[in-house]
Design a protein around this motif. Structure first.
Motif, PDB file in Angstrom:
ATOM      1  N   THR A  32       0.859  -1.184   0.000  1.00 45.64           N
ATOM      2  CA  THR A  32       0.000   0.000   0.000  1.00 45.64           C
ATOM      3  C   THR A  32       0.896   1.236   0.000  1.00 45.64           C
ATOM      4  N   CYS A  33       0.232   2.385  -0.014  1.00 48.36           N
ATOM      5  CA  CYS A  33       0.938   3.654   0.204  1.00 48.36           C
ATOM      6  C   CYS A  33       1.735   3.530   1.491  1.00 48.36           C
ATOM      7  N   ARG A  34       2.949   4.081   1.500  1.00 45.86           N
ATOM      8  CA  ARG A  34       3.821   3.884   2.651  1.00 45.86           C
ATOM      9  C   ARG A  34       3.744   5.011   3.674  1.00 45.86           C
ATOM     10  N   PHE A  35       2.759   5.905   3.496  1.00 46.22           N
ATOM     11  CA  PHE A  35       2.548   6.903   4.534  1.00 46.22           C
ATOM     12  C   PHE A  35       1.949   6.202   5.745  1.00 46.22           C
ATOM     13  N   PHE A  36       2.224   6.726   6.936  1.00 47.50           N
ATOM     14  CA  PHE A  36       1.757   6.082   8.156  1.00 47.50           C
ATOM     15  C   PHE A  36       0.241   5.875   8.124  1.00 47.50           C
ATOM     16  N   GLY A  37      -0.158   4.592   8.155  1.00 45.01           N
ATOM     17  CA  GLY A  37      -1.578   4.293   8.289  1.00 45.01           C
ATOM     18  C   GLY A  37      -2.390   4.331   7.011  1.00 45.01           C
ATOM     19  N   CYS A  38      -1.798   4.715   5.878  1.00 42.16           N
ATOM     20  CA  CYS A  38      -2.594   4.799   4.654  1.00 42.16           C
ATOM     21  C   CYS A  38      -2.765   3.395   4.069  1.00 42.16           C
ATOM     22  N   GLY A  39      -3.994   3.081   3.653  1.00 41.22           N
ATOM     23  CA  GLY A  39      -4.267   1.732   3.157  1.00 41.22           C
ATOM     24  C   GLY A  39      -4.453   1.667   1.656  1.00 41.22           C
ATOM     25  N   LEU A  51       3.614   5.966  -2.794  1.00 46.70           N
ATOM     26  CA  LEU A  51       2.841   6.969  -2.072  1.00 46.70           C
ATOM     27  C   LEU A  51       1.575   7.262  -2.861  1.00 46.70           C
ATOM     28  N   SER A  52       0.444   7.334  -2.139  1.00 49.73           N
ATOM     29  CA  SER A  52      -0.798   7.710  -2.806  1.00 49.73           C
ATOM     30  C   SER A  52      -0.660   9.153  -3.273  1.00 49.73           C
ATOM     31  N   GLU A  53      -1.527   9.566  -4.178  1.00 52.30           N
ATOM     32  CA  GLU A  53      -1.438  10.923  -4.717  1.00 52.30           C
ATOM     33  C   GLU A  53      -1.479  11.942  -3.577  1.00 52.30           C
ATOM     34  N   ARG A  54      -2.398  11.673  -2.635  1.00 49.33           N
ATOM     35  CA  ARG A  54      -2.578  12.583  -1.507  1.00 49.33           C
ATOM     36  C   ARG A  54      -1.293  12.712  -0.688  1.00 49.33           C
ATOM     37  N   HIS A  55      -0.692  11.565  -0.362  1.00 52.39           N
ATOM     38  CA  HIS A  55       0.485  11.614   0.504  1.00 52.39           C
ATOM     39  C   HIS A  55       1.755  11.976  -0.256  1.00 52.39           C
ATOM     40  N   HIS A  56       1.749  11.724  -1.573  1.00 50.67           N
ATOM     41  CA  HIS A  56       2.847  12.173  -2.405  1.00 50.67           C
ATOM     42  C   HIS A  56       2.900  13.707  -2.377  1.00 50.67           C
TER      43      HIS A  56
HETATM   44 ZN   LIG Z   1      -1.397   7.429   1.205  1.00 51.85          ZN
END
Ligand SMILES: [Zn+2]
Length: 420
Positions: free
Chosen positions: A345-352, A380-385
């Motif tokens: 998944t996205c590697r930001f903390f807690g992102c699924g 990374l998801s677009e948001r967390h990127h």
């Molecule tokens: Zn994310």
């Protein structure tokens, strides 16, 4: 004067109207309220542990002293003991406005944690692990036969992962359970697969549910195909349906014959299979992308006969073999597939968000000399990127793909890839 930032221990006696530091500073106000929110979160966990423990103790007493709940002249019969317990459960449920089933479940969870995961129970009572994660530990223990060695291992891992958000924590527990279970995953899977079925359930407002229980690879493949068809439709001009609606419509259209499934694009799903397992020299589980551990037998069949499952071998000793040099900005296809499986998944903390819909980000920018290699790439998801590149969040990548995130207000968390 109290020091700044305030010690959270002071908060329950602390009068908000007498803030000891300069509240005209916005970052002081932010730190104050972040601290309060963190403290309240820990109090919530403490209170949940306190309630569970107290309920369990009352039921223990009721078991030992049934005379408090039923009139007894003699030694209680088994029936009288049962009635005493039911009376005690009803009493607790009424006082706490709780369902009787919840009372029983809470007492059972407290007993499991106290007896089989003492470290988690202690951390829960100190407010250092959330109620959701503590309950997940109890549920996992409940599904494993009691065994001192596996209980201790589970207890220690749960403490290590305590700060993970519930969905992440649950995923880790799932993988760990598969590893610790005394019966092999192959055997359990064969038994569980006999129960596969389809069901329907009526809902309100002219709606109904349709469900199927199938093997994890079938579920993953069906989801991926429906999802890619839905995404394809979503890009068509004039399409106004949401992705959720489109996926549901695609499945219904195929099953009712309105849509020819042959037109569906082929999705591929990754299976990470240990070399020794592939060679039948080991029964170590494989990892199905988007799901978690699957049994060795299923993995061997999939990677031999199903072209839609992309096989990725893991080296029996190290997995560094797929690292590539800094040769191009775009990661090569093999590296991308391996990274997608490593990250999940996205590697930001807690992102699924599934790695499938994420960008592959250079942790240290390409322009700043960061290499295109597994040690410097992460999904990374677009948001967390965007958060990573355009806000004051900072991230560093360490060995083994571990990311250390630092928030703009100074909170630090590490995220490591899921265990294979
Ligand atoms: Zn994310």
């Amino acid at each position: 004067m109290s020091s700044y930032p305030p010690d959270v221990e002071d908060f329950d006696v602390f009068d908000v109207s007498e803030r000891p530091w300069d509240e005209s500073l916005p970052d002081a106000r932010i730190h104050f309220d972040l601290g309060r929110a963190e403290f309240a979160g820990s109090q919530l966990a403490r209170a949940a542990a306190e309630q569970m423990g107290a309920i369990a103790r009352v039921l223990d007493e009721a078991r030992r002293h049934p005379e408090i709940y039923v009139a007894l002249d003699d030694e209680p019969t088994k029936r009288q003991l049962g009635i005493a317990m039911d009376a005690a459960i009803a009493d607790i449920a009424m006082r706490l406005s709780m369902a009787e089933g919840t009372v029983v479940a809470q007492a059972h969870q407290a007993d499991l944690l106290r007896q089989r995961a003492p470290q988690v129970w202690g951390a829960f009572r100190e407010g250092e692990i959330s109620a959701a994660n503590a309950r997940c530990v109890a549920a996992t223990l409940d599904s494993l036969p009691e065994n001192a060695a596996t209980d201790t291992a589970l207890d220690a891992k749960a403490i290590e992962w305590a700060v993970l958000p519930p969905a992440r924590f649950k995923g880790r527990m799932h993988t760990l359970r598969e590893r610790l279970h005394p019966i092999s995953l192959t055997e359990r899977h064969q038994e569980a697969a006999k129960g596969r079925r389809m069901w329907r359930e009526n809902d309100r407002d002219g709606m109904a549910w349709l469900g199927v229980q199938v093997t994890a690879p079938d579920a993953e493949m069906a989801w991926q195909r429906a999802d890619s068809m839905a995404r394809h439709l979503a890009e068509q001009p004039g399409e106004t349906r949401t992705l959720d609606q489109l996926r549901a419509d695609v499945v219904a259209d195929i099953l009712t014959g309105r849509l020819d499934p042959a037109t569906a694009p082929h999705a591929t799903v990754g299976v990470l299979i240990p070399m020794m397992t592939l060679l039948s020299l080991s029964e170590e589980p494989a990892t199905l992308d988007g799901y978690g551990p699957i049994d060795a037998d299923t993995a061997r069949k999939l990677t031999k006969h199903a072209p839609s499952f992309h096989r990725i071998l893991t080296h029996p000793v190290s997995s560094t073999i797929l690292d590539v040099d800094r040769t191009s900005y775009r990661p090569p296809a093999d590296l991308k597939r391996w990274l997608a499986l490593r990250d999940g998944t996205c590697r930001f903390f807690g992102c699924g968000r599934s790695a499938r819909y994420c960008d592959v980000d250079h942790t240290k920018g390409w322009a700043q000399g960061g290499p295109t290699s597994a040690t410097n790439l992460a999904h990374l998801s677009e948001r967390h990127h965007t958060v990573k590149t355009e806000s004051l969040w900072k991230v560093e990548q360490g060995p083994g793909g571990i990311l250390t995130w630092t928030s703009p207000t100074g909170a630090i968390r590490t995220t490591d890839p899921p265990p294979f």
